[in-house]
Design an enzyme around this catalytic site. Sequence first.
Site, short mmCIF file in Angstrom:
data_model
loop_
_atom_site.label_atom_id
_atom_site.label_comp_id
_atom_site.label_asym_id
_atom_site.label_seq_id
_atom_site.Cartn_x
_atom_site.Cartn_y
_atom_site.Cartn_z
N TYR A 119 -1.38 -0.61 11.02
CA TYR A 119 -1.76 -1.22 9.73
C TYR A 119 -0.62 -1.03 8.72
O TYR A 119 -0.18 -1.99 8.08
CB TYR A 119 -3.06 -0.59 9.21
CG TYR A 119 -3.28 -0.86 7.73
CD1 TYR A 119 -3.53 -2.15 7.26
CD2 TYR A 119 -3.19 0.17 6.80
CE1 TYR A 119 -3.69 -2.40 5.90
CE2 TYR A 119 -3.36 -0.07 5.44
CZ TYR A 119 -3.61 -1.36 5.00
OH TYR A 119 -3.77 -1.61 3.66
N LYS A 179 2.25 -3.74 6.65
CA LYS A 179 2.63 -3.80 5.24
C LYS A 179 4.15 -3.66 5.10
O LYS A 179 4.79 -4.36 4.31
CB LYS A 179 1.93 -2.68 4.45
CG LYS A 179 0.43 -2.81 4.38
CD LYS A 179 0.00 -4.05 3.60
CE LYS A 179 -1.49 -4.20 3.52
NZ LYS A 179 -1.92 -5.51 3.01
N SER A 226 0.84 -1.20 0.00
CA SER A 226 0.00 0.00 0.00
C SER A 226 0.87 1.24 0.00
O SER A 226 1.99 1.23 0.55
CB SER A 226 -0.85 -0.03 1.27
OG SER A 226 -1.46 1.21 1.47
P1 NAD Z 1 -11.18 -6.52 1.74
O1 NAD Z 1 -11.37 -6.45 3.22
O2 NAD Z 1 -12.36 -6.28 0.89
O3 NAD Z 1 -10.53 -7.93 1.34
C1 NAD Z 1 -9.64 -8.60 2.19
C2 NAD Z 1 -10.13 -10.03 2.32
O4 NAD Z 1 -9.23 -10.76 3.15
C3 NAD Z 1 -11.53 -10.13 2.95
O5 NAD Z 1 -12.36 -10.89 2.08
C4 NAD Z 1 -11.29 -10.86 4.27
O6 NAD Z 1 -12.38 -11.69 4.62
C5 NAD Z 1 -10.01 -11.64 3.97
N1 NAD Z 1 -9.20 -11.95 5.15
C6 NAD Z 1 -8.73 -11.10 6.10
N2 NAD Z 1 -7.99 -11.77 7.00
C7 NAD Z 1 -7.97 -13.08 6.62
C8 NAD Z 1 -7.39 -14.26 7.14
N3 NAD Z 1 -6.67 -14.25 8.27
N4 NAD Z 1 -7.58 -15.42 6.47
C9 NAD Z 1 -8.31 -15.46 5.33
N5 NAD Z 1 -8.90 -14.38 4.80
C10 NAD Z 1 -8.73 -13.20 5.43
O7 NAD Z 1 -10.02 -5.48 1.38
P2 NAD Z 1 -9.51 -4.94 -0.03
O8 NAD Z 1 -9.81 -3.50 -0.10
O9 NAD Z 1 -9.93 -5.84 -1.12
O10 NAD Z 1 -7.94 -5.06 0.19
C11 NAD Z 1 -7.20 -6.18 -0.26
C12 NAD Z 1 -5.75 -5.98 0.14
O11 NAD Z 1 -5.26 -4.75 -0.42
C13 NAD Z 1 -5.53 -5.87 1.64
O12 NAD Z 1 -4.33 -6.54 1.97
C14 NAD Z 1 -5.38 -4.38 1.87
O13 NAD Z 1 -4.59 -4.10 3.00
C15 NAD Z 1 -4.69 -3.94 0.59
N6 NAD Z 1 -4.92 -2.53 0.26
C16 NAD Z 1 -6.19 -2.05 0.21
C17 NAD Z 1 -6.39 -0.69 -0.06
C18 NAD Z 1 -7.79 -0.10 -0.09
O14 NAD Z 1 -7.93 1.11 0.10
N7 NAD Z 1 -8.84 -0.91 -0.35
C19 NAD Z 1 -5.31 0.15 -0.30
C20 NAD Z 1 -4.03 -0.40 -0.28
C21 NAD Z 1 -3.84 -1.74 0.02
N1 UFG Z 2 -11.69 11.82 3.73
C1 UFG Z 2 -12.67 12.70 4.14
N2 UFG Z 2 -13.80 12.19 4.71
C2 UFG Z 2 -14.01 10.85 4.87
C3 UFG Z 2 -13.00 9.95 4.44
C4 UFG Z 2 -11.85 10.49 3.89
O1 UFG Z 2 -12.52 13.92 4.01
O2 UFG Z 2 -15.06 10.45 5.40
C5 UFG Z 2 -10.48 12.36 3.08
C6 UFG Z 2 -9.18 12.02 3.77
O3 UFG Z 2 -8.86 12.99 4.73
C7 UFG Z 2 -8.21 11.98 2.59
C8 UFG Z 2 -9.06 11.48 1.44
O4 UFG Z 2 -10.41 11.74 1.81
O5 UFG Z 2 -7.78 13.29 2.28
C9 UFG Z 2 -8.91 9.98 1.19
O6 UFG Z 2 -9.12 9.27 2.39
P1 UFG Z 2 -9.26 7.68 2.44
O7 UFG Z 2 -9.52 7.31 3.85
O8 UFG Z 2 -10.23 7.25 1.42
O9 UFG Z 2 -7.85 7.20 1.94
P2 UFG Z 2 -6.39 7.38 2.58
O10 UFG Z 2 -5.54 8.00 1.54
O11 UFG Z 2 -6.44 8.04 3.89
O12 UFG Z 2 -5.96 5.88 2.85
C10 UFG Z 2 -6.28 4.84 1.95
C11 UFG Z 2 -6.43 3.53 2.72
C12 UFG Z 2 -5.10 3.09 3.24
C13 UFG Z 2 -4.15 3.03 2.11
C14 UFG Z 2 -4.04 4.37 1.45
C15 UFG Z 2 -3.10 4.32 0.29
O13 UFG Z 2 -7.31 3.69 3.80
O14 UFG Z 2 -5.24 1.82 3.78
O15 UFG Z 2 -5.32 4.74 0.97
O16 UFG Z 2 -3.37 3.24 -0.49
F1 UFG Z 2 -2.95 2.69 2.59
#
Ligand code: NAD
Ligand code: UFG
Length: 338
Positions: free
Chosen positions: A148, A152, A124
């Site tokens: 968190y 990573k 991430s």
């Molecule tokens: P998500 O929660 O929709 O998907 C994650 C999945 O992992 C879920 O289906 C959950 O049930 C499963 N899971 C969690 N712990 C587990 C375990 N111990 N065993 C088996 N399954 C398990 O999240 P997502 O948004 O699809 O994210 C996928 C990956 O990408 C994550 O690793 C997350 O940290 C990373 N990521 C997400 C974002 C974002 O903003 N969505 C940004 C950067 C990185």
């Molecule tokens: N924000 C608001 N109101 C909300 C939610 C967010 O104003 O209710 C703003 C935040 O302050 C930020 C922007 O919208 O400026 C985006 O916020 P997000 O929470 O959607 O995303 P972040 O960039 O804070 O973080 C996300 C994921 C992290 C990931 C990161 C980079 O939550 O896990 O993107 O991938 F690591």
Amino acid sequence: MRILVTGGTGYIGSHTTLALLEAGHDVVVVDNLLNSSQESLRRVQELAGRKAEFIQADLLDTAALDAAFDGRSIEAVIHFAGLKAVGESVAKPLYYYSNNVVGTINLLHAMERHDVRTIVFSSSATVYGASEEVPLTEDTPMNAVNPYGRTKEHIEDILSDLGSADPRWSIALLRYFNPAGAHESGRIGEDPTGIPNNLLPFVAQVAVGRRDKVMVFGNDYPTPDGTGVRDYIHVVDLAAGHLAALNYLGEGPGVRRWNLGTGNGSSVLEVLTAFSAAAGKDIAYEFTDRRPGDAAVSYADPSAAHADLGWRAERSLATMCEDHWRWQKNNPEGYAAG
Ligand code: NAD
Ligand code: UFG
């Protein structure tokens, strides 16, 4: 190829599973359904016109993990499974370190035992912490600012050490920026449990009437309109990035890291304007205090992924909002209605 996808019923995992099936790969999904439902996979299969195998298992259950690899001739793993809520990670660090770090170590042991040494890992942009040096390149030092993010960072370090110790491993560390949008069919999308932490799902729930207004966290940042700037990337573009990384890994061993972003930053107010246009309605919002730990500006330099993988994000913020809205409008309660 036959690919094991951990977290394959989740948001990014379901879109990537669909892309894998469409590309002709065989997929085995492993998920404990902690933050997802099997309905997403049912719809993925419907869209692809092909089946994926589903195994409900927890990465902390080593016997179940071994059983998932046994006799299936898995060639590569895409590892999405993990917990991802920043606030929860601050409150429950051990839960996050166990699930994400120990879960990954268990997975890597199971892979070694089954002679599988190709993995694509969901890292991430959070590993860059609140770095204000933009655009962020893969050489920007890691400096995560919450548990968190540190899971990573630790997992990236573990995978790098593994690749150094055993040159048979092929490892891709994909640093996603801000995933948004949904498949254009409106059948699969993001379905957060409880109050969404992230901007797009929150805005979508306001637009569909599930919440009153968006709280905009800060309007005094040093950005053109004072609100935070992020690099939103369409989840379908992100899914394509995984297939490109997998292809690259097929060419030889090594550890590589790539930013997956568009290279463009959008402010919170720009997102609200784009979503409002997509939904054809006003979206109520109110300014409030900054959220602790938020960077003012974060966007990727995605040129390495383009140069190495031939991949680049193609979809605009307008498309992300249109697709996200179609999913939310057609599924106001997410997958709950089945
Ligand atoms: P998500 O929660 O929709 O998907 C994650 C999945 O992992 C879920 O289906 C959950 O049930 C499963 N899971 C969690 N712990 C587990 C375990 N111990 N065993 C088996 N399954 C398990 O999240 P997502 O948004 O699809 O994210 C996928 C990956 O990408 C994550 O690793 C997350 O940290 C990373 N990521 C997400 C974002 C974002 O903003 N969505 C940004 C950067 C990185
Ligand atoms: N924000 C608001 N109101 C909300 C939610 C967010 O104003 O209710 C703003 C935040 O302050 C930020 C922007 O919208 O400026 C985006 O916020 P997000 O929470 O959607 O995303 P972040 O960039 O804070 O973080 C996300 C994921 C992290 C990931 C990161 C980079 O939550 O896990 O993107 O991938 F690591």
